[in-house]
Design a protein around this motif. Structure first.
Motif, short mmCIF file in Angstrom:
data_model
loop_
_atom_site.label_atom_id
_atom_site.label_comp_id
_atom_site.label_asym_id
_atom_site.label_seq_id
_atom_site.Cartn_x
_atom_site.Cartn_y
_atom_site.Cartn_z
N ASN A 73 8.97 8.26 -14.78
CA ASN A 73 7.86 7.91 -13.87
C ASN A 73 7.89 8.58 -12.50
N CYS A 74 9.05 8.91 -11.99
CA CYS A 74 9.16 9.30 -10.58
C CYS A 74 9.59 10.75 -10.37
N CYS A 77 7.64 13.80 -8.90
CA CYS A 77 7.31 13.88 -7.47
C CYS A 77 8.48 13.60 -6.53
N HIS A 78 9.54 12.99 -7.04
CA HIS A 78 10.64 12.61 -6.15
C HIS A 78 11.98 13.13 -6.65
N ILE A 92 16.69 4.73 0.47
CA ILE A 92 15.43 3.99 0.56
C ILE A 92 15.70 2.48 0.72
N ARG A 95 16.15 1.92 4.30
CA ARG A 95 14.94 2.09 5.11
C ARG A 95 13.96 0.94 4.95
N TRP A 104 5.11 -1.48 -2.90
CA TRP A 104 4.71 -0.09 -2.75
C TRP A 104 4.59 0.61 -4.10
N TYR A 118 4.46 1.03 8.53
CA TYR A 118 5.33 2.04 7.92
C TYR A 118 4.57 2.81 6.84
N LEU A 122 3.67 6.79 6.75
CA LEU A 122 4.23 7.60 5.66
C LEU A 122 3.11 8.37 4.93
N ASN A 126 2.51 12.47 4.87
CA ASN A 126 2.59 13.20 3.60
C ASN A 126 1.22 13.75 3.18
N GLN A 129 -1.46 11.93 0.59
CA GLN A 129 -1.39 12.04 -0.86
C GLN A 129 -1.15 10.65 -1.41
N MET A 131 0.21 8.07 -3.85
CA MET A 131 1.17 7.88 -4.95
C MET A 131 0.51 6.99 -6.01
N PHE A 134 2.22 1.87 -10.38
CA PHE A 134 3.00 1.74 -11.61
C PHE A 134 3.04 0.29 -12.06
C1 HEC Z 1 2.33 11.91 -8.18
C2 HEC Z 1 3.47 11.90 -7.26
C3 HEC Z 1 4.32 10.65 -7.15
C4 HEC Z 1 4.92 9.92 -8.16
C5 HEC Z 1 4.83 10.14 -9.66
C6 HEC Z 1 5.73 8.92 -7.50
N1 HEC Z 1 5.61 9.01 -6.15
FE1 HEC Z 1 6.53 7.86 -4.76
N2 HEC Z 1 5.61 8.85 -3.27
C7 HEC Z 1 4.73 9.91 -3.45
C8 HEC Z 1 4.21 10.33 -2.15
C9 HEC Z 1 3.25 11.48 -1.90
C10 HEC Z 1 4.80 9.48 -1.20
C11 HEC Z 1 4.58 9.50 0.32
C12 HEC Z 1 3.61 8.42 0.72
C13 HEC Z 1 2.16 8.72 0.38
O1 HEC Z 1 1.70 9.84 0.63
O2 HEC Z 1 1.49 7.78 -0.11
C14 HEC Z 1 5.68 8.57 -1.95
C15 HEC Z 1 6.48 7.59 -1.34
C16 HEC Z 1 7.37 6.78 -2.02
C17 HEC Z 1 8.27 5.83 -1.39
C18 HEC Z 1 8.48 5.59 0.08
C19 HEC Z 1 9.50 6.61 0.55
C20 HEC Z 1 10.02 6.42 1.96
O3 HEC Z 1 10.69 7.34 2.45
O4 HEC Z 1 9.77 5.39 2.58
C21 HEC Z 1 8.96 5.23 -2.39
C22 HEC Z 1 10.02 4.14 -2.26
C23 HEC Z 1 8.51 5.81 -3.64
N3 HEC Z 1 7.53 6.75 -3.36
C24 HEC Z 1 9.01 5.45 -4.86
C25 HEC Z 1 8.54 5.97 -6.06
C26 HEC Z 1 9.03 5.53 -7.34
C27 HEC Z 1 10.14 4.52 -7.56
C28 HEC Z 1 8.32 6.23 -8.29
C29 HEC Z 1 8.41 6.10 -9.76
C30 HEC Z 1 8.24 4.77 -10.32
C31 HEC Z 1 7.40 7.12 -7.57
N4 HEC Z 1 7.57 6.92 -6.22
C32 HEC Z 1 6.51 7.99 -8.17
C33 HEC Z 1 4.40 10.51 -4.64
C34 HEC Z 1 4.76 10.07 -5.89
#
Ligand code: HEC
Length: 166
Positions: A73-74, A77-78, A92, A95, A104, A118, A122, A126, A129, A131, A134
């Protein structure tokens, strides 16, 4: 017989993404009939420095579950130690409090829309974009965080091995 899960950093083996859970007997069998199934892990090349032994079977199970959930899932992008599409997720849990992380991941748009300081910052930092949301449970998200917490910085790939304890 208890179960000990050992996480071994194997960055040098370039096995990024590989997760296998094998009982000790698997290795014994493999020593007799080498290399016809799956990758053989040369034990002498495994980095002992990044071995992590979870405190309990529950923690071990959480890490294994989190590993699969993160990759499914993650990971697109991460990454734990590098900014990809989204921020790096190392620390995290320091934080943000767990309830925030759960809200979130389940619906970041809702957190942003609520005016959460916060979250809004964020999102803006970014490039706004969004996210995806899920349908993961609190427990599943906690498992992902448990996995993130034990990722060694020096060895990007991790091999999960389950061995039967005597
Ligand atoms: C399609 C891309 C994408 C996917 C897939 C994704 N994320 Fe993200 N995530 C982002 C973006 C972009 C941000 C920055 C915040 C924003 O732009 O909304 C973010 C921010 C976060 C943050 C906050 C980070 C911080 O420094 O505070 C967390 C926690 C997080 N994501 C967890 C997850 C988890 C766990 C998953 C999988 C279940 C996931 N993300 C899947 C794009 C994604």
């Amino acid at each position: 017989m208890g179960l000990i899960i050992i996480l071994l950093g194997v960055g040098t083996l370039s096995m990024a993404g590989l997760v296998s859970i094998m009982p000790a007997e698997f290795y014994e069998a493999e020593e007799q009939q080498p290399a016809d199934e799956g990758p053989v892990i040369p034990r002498d090349r495994v980095s002992v420095a990044s071995t992590y032994i979870p405190a309990s079977t529950a923690e071990a199970a959480a890490i294994i579950s989190g590993d699969a959930l993160f990759k499914a899932n993650c990971a697109q992008c991460h990454s734990v130690y590098q900014q990809v599409v989204g921020p790096k997720l190392a620390d995290i849990d320091k934080r943000r409090p767990m309830p925030w992380i759960v809200s979130w991941v389940q619906n970041s748009a809702k957190v942003i829309a609520s005016g959460d300081e916060y979250g809004v910052k964020l999102y803006n930092e970014n490039g706004k974009q969004q996210m995806p949301s899920f349908g993961l449970s609190r427990k599943e998200i906690e498992d992902i965080i448990a996995w993130i917490k034990v990722q060694p910085e020096s060895a990007p790939a991790i091999h999960i091995e389950a061995v039967a304890a005597n």
